[in-house]
Design a protein around this motif. Structure first.
Motif: not given
Lengths: 368, 292
Positions: A308-310, A327-338
């Motif tokens: 349920s969590i990322v 929570l899974a589905g909520e926005a998170l930053p892209e990999l390798e971005t600052t």
């Protein structure tokens, strides 16, 4: 509700090993109190001192307002559930549970009646003629609890009673113990190293660390307002920044940390004081440009998916990792971005740094 | 399939098995089976007028076993063995408890106190007692010196003296199994008992004693059985007033020079031993703690 157990200035020293340091703890009647800490923190020793298996090196322990130092374990109105169950292998389940009443010379019919009641309470009907080695771990645990409860103690001491059970059974027994405690309205003092278990079951938690009681409070208080760095890191996950207070305006505090400055909100701190800032991963925010008052940046390195969590792992310039949880589905930053991490200043927990004295001493050292 | 077949073939090959088991079997045959058969056969032989063993079948020796004189000595021997076992328990139990529950370095020292006498010949140690207890011995000298007695007291050549010597010789056999069983006792059980309201004496009777009964039991067997045969103790300290079965056997082989009768008496001893071990097994005793 009154104080049922009062521990005042108790120390326990084995040779050169100071196991419990100046412990003060009051347990309220009918509450479920957990002594939580990693192994060797003195929690089991504390329990054993209440039970009477160990004597405090100094200080006093009172049960129901009465000092118990002079009392042998068999004279104390407390009973213990042992980690290893400690069931008598040569006695049947019935005789194991009846043991306490037999010692009190209770009439036979009453023993029978009360044992049967107790077996029903822990759902072990039909097992009375068996021997402990014919039971499963969970069943042995129930016998141990029934045996300890039959004397109707005012306080039940439990020493990691679920430690030997598998995860599923442990979860089930946690709820059952809690139900039992509510139903019988007996004070439980419960020792565990499992923080989740402590949070699930307790009315109050006492966190011990290297023989010292670090914090005493409800699960919410402990989680949201940890008083020491140890408590903050021991209970749940958190992000830790060590730093020095740069500026205080009213309650808003600017703290210089290794990679920049951050904000917090608290009272009782002084300018120039060394402190620790703790932010729970779920309270951590981020932006693509610096937010006012915050000047730390981090690079997103990894994602961990836990149902349920990322969790998002970002790395600070000094190599420390930062956790952001959504929570899974909520926005998170892209990999390798600052990203530029920040938080609501109320969400930061500011902790006086116990190494303060060391820092101050270091400042006074004249180099060269 | 192929490997399973090969494995089977290896198993059925008796040579490695013979190499492994052979020496033990040979030893058992040479040192146990043959002597036992020899004793059995001997007991049915007769002697001629010059006390030579002749292979003439007779049951005379076995019938003599039931003479009143012998029956009296069996009874006396059993009584001595019983008393010895009892004293060994009474002295050995507290001592074993002490060793098993001592945590410090003293534990090793106490343990050695039991083991070291084992390294000295027991015959010599029993003679030591004789010197100690004799009319001109240390004990009497000391008592007279302290004016506790005017005449030397006759300590020797009584049944009690034999029992003393037996206890002295055999107590390690009681202490070692007792120590093992007390050592195994989980201290949590003692704490649990105390926690549930049992006083020390109740804890002992309800928990400690039942859980160490196995040790008492195997210790008793290990003391009782040799006690029936330790003829030299009753010889040296009992002076013929407290014979055990061992004395009867010894006498037939030595001064009596009647080997067939001695063999028949030996069989009585073997039978009593077997009976006791069987009883021990029946009551749930652990054969391993007897070293079998």
């Amino acid at each position: 509700m009154g104080h049922i157990v009062e521990i005042e200035g108790v120390n326990k020293i084995y040779g050169t090993n100071h196991v419990v340091k100046d412990l003060n703890l009051t347990v309220e009647e009918g509450e479920f109190l957990t002594l939580l800490g990693s192994s060797g923190c003195g929690k089991t020793t504390t329990l054993r001192m209440i039970a009477g298996f160990e004597e405090p090196s100094s200080g006093s322990i009172k049960v129901e307002g009465e000092s118990i130092e002079e009392k042998e374990p068999y004279e104390r109105n407390v009973n213990t559930v042992f980690q290893s169950y400690a069931l008598f292998p040569h006695k049947t389940i019935f005789d194991n549970i009846a043991y306490g009443l037999k010692m009190k010379k209770v009439p036979k019919d009453e023993i029978k009646k009360r044992v049967m009641e107790m077996m029903e309470l822990v759902q072990l009907e039909g097992f009375e003629k068996r021997y402990p080695n014919q039971l499963s771990g969970g069943q042995k645990q129930r016998v141990a609890i029934a045996r300890a409860l039959i004397n109707r103690p005012r306080v039940l001491l439990l020493d990691e009673p679920l430690g030997a059970l598998d995860l599923k059974l442990r979860k089930q027994m946690q709820l059952e113990l809690k139900r039992l405690q509510k139903k019988l309205n007996i004070t439980f003092i419960y020792v565990t190293h499992d923080q989740e278990e402590a949070l699930t079951m307790s009315d109050r938690i006492a966190i011990m660390h290297e023989g010292i009681l670090d914090q005493l409070g409800t699960p919410t208080e402990i989680y949201e307002k940890p008083k020491t760095k140890f408590v903050a890191t021991f209970i749940g996950e958190t992000n830790i920044f060590d730093g020095c207070i740069a500026e205080i305006t009213d309650q808003d505090i600017t703290i210089n940390v290794e990679n920049g400055a951050v904000l917090g909100k608290a009272v009782g701190f002084q300018n120039g004081e060394y402190i620790t800032v703790s932010i729970r991963p779920e309270k951590m925010k981020y932006a693509s440009a610096p937010v006012e008052g915050f000047s730390i940046e981090a690079k997103v390195r990894d994602y961990i998916y836990v149902g349920s969590i990322v969790k998002c792992i970002a790395v600070l310039p000094n190599g420390n990792e930062l956790k952001i949880e959504r929570l899974a589905g909520e926005a998170l930053p892209e990999l390798e971005t600052t990203i530029y991490p920040y938080w609501n200043r109320e969400d930061a927990v500011l902790i006086h740094n116990q190494d303060q004295v060391v820092f101050q001493a270091m400042e006074n050292i004249v180099l060269g | 399939m192929k490997s399973a077949h090969a494995k089977h073939e290896w198993k059925s090959n008796t040579l490695p098995a013979m190499v492994m088991v052979g020496p033990v079997t040979l030893c058992m045959i040479l040192l146990v089976a043959i002597p036992l058969i020899y004793v059995g056969v001997m007991s049915f032989c007769s002697i001629d007028q010059y006390y030579n063993v002749v292979f003439k079948f007779t049951t005379q020796n076995h019938l003599r076993l039931f003479s009143t004189d012998y029956l009296k000595i069996y009874g006396q021997s059993l009584a001595i063995a019983f008393l010895t076992t009892l004293f060994c328990i009474l002295i050995g139990y507290p001592f074993s408890y002490l060793i098993a529950r001592t945590k410090s370095k003293r534990k090793k020292l106490l343990y050695m106190l039991v083991i070291i006498p084992f390294w000295t010949n027991s015959l010599i140690r029993i003679y030591g007692w004789r010197t100690f207890l004799g009319t001109n011995g240390w004990l009497n000298t000391a008592l007279q010196f302290l004016h506790l007695t005017s005449e030397p007291i006759d300590f020797l050549f009584k049944q009690g003296t034999t029992v003393l010597g037996m206890v002295y010789c055999l107590i390690p056999f009681m202490i070692l199994p007792l120590y093992t069983s007390i050592e195994k006792l989980d201290t949590n059980l003692l704490e649990a008992s105390s926690d549930l309201g049992a006083k020390k004496i109740s804890t002992f009777l309800e928990v400690v004693l039942p859980l160490t009964a196995g040790g008492i039991f195997s210790g008793s067997i290990m003391v009782f059985i040799p006690c029936l045969g330790y003829f030299f103790v009753s010889d040296i300290l009992g002076g013929g007033n407290s014979d055990v079965i061992g004395n009867l056997i010894e006498r037939q082989f030595q001064s009596g020079n009647n080997w067939p009768l001695g063999a028949a008496l030996s069989i009585i001893l073997i039978l009593i031993t077997l009976l006791l071990v069987k009883l021990y097994q029946k009551m749930g005793g652990d054969m391993e703690s007897l070293g079998m």
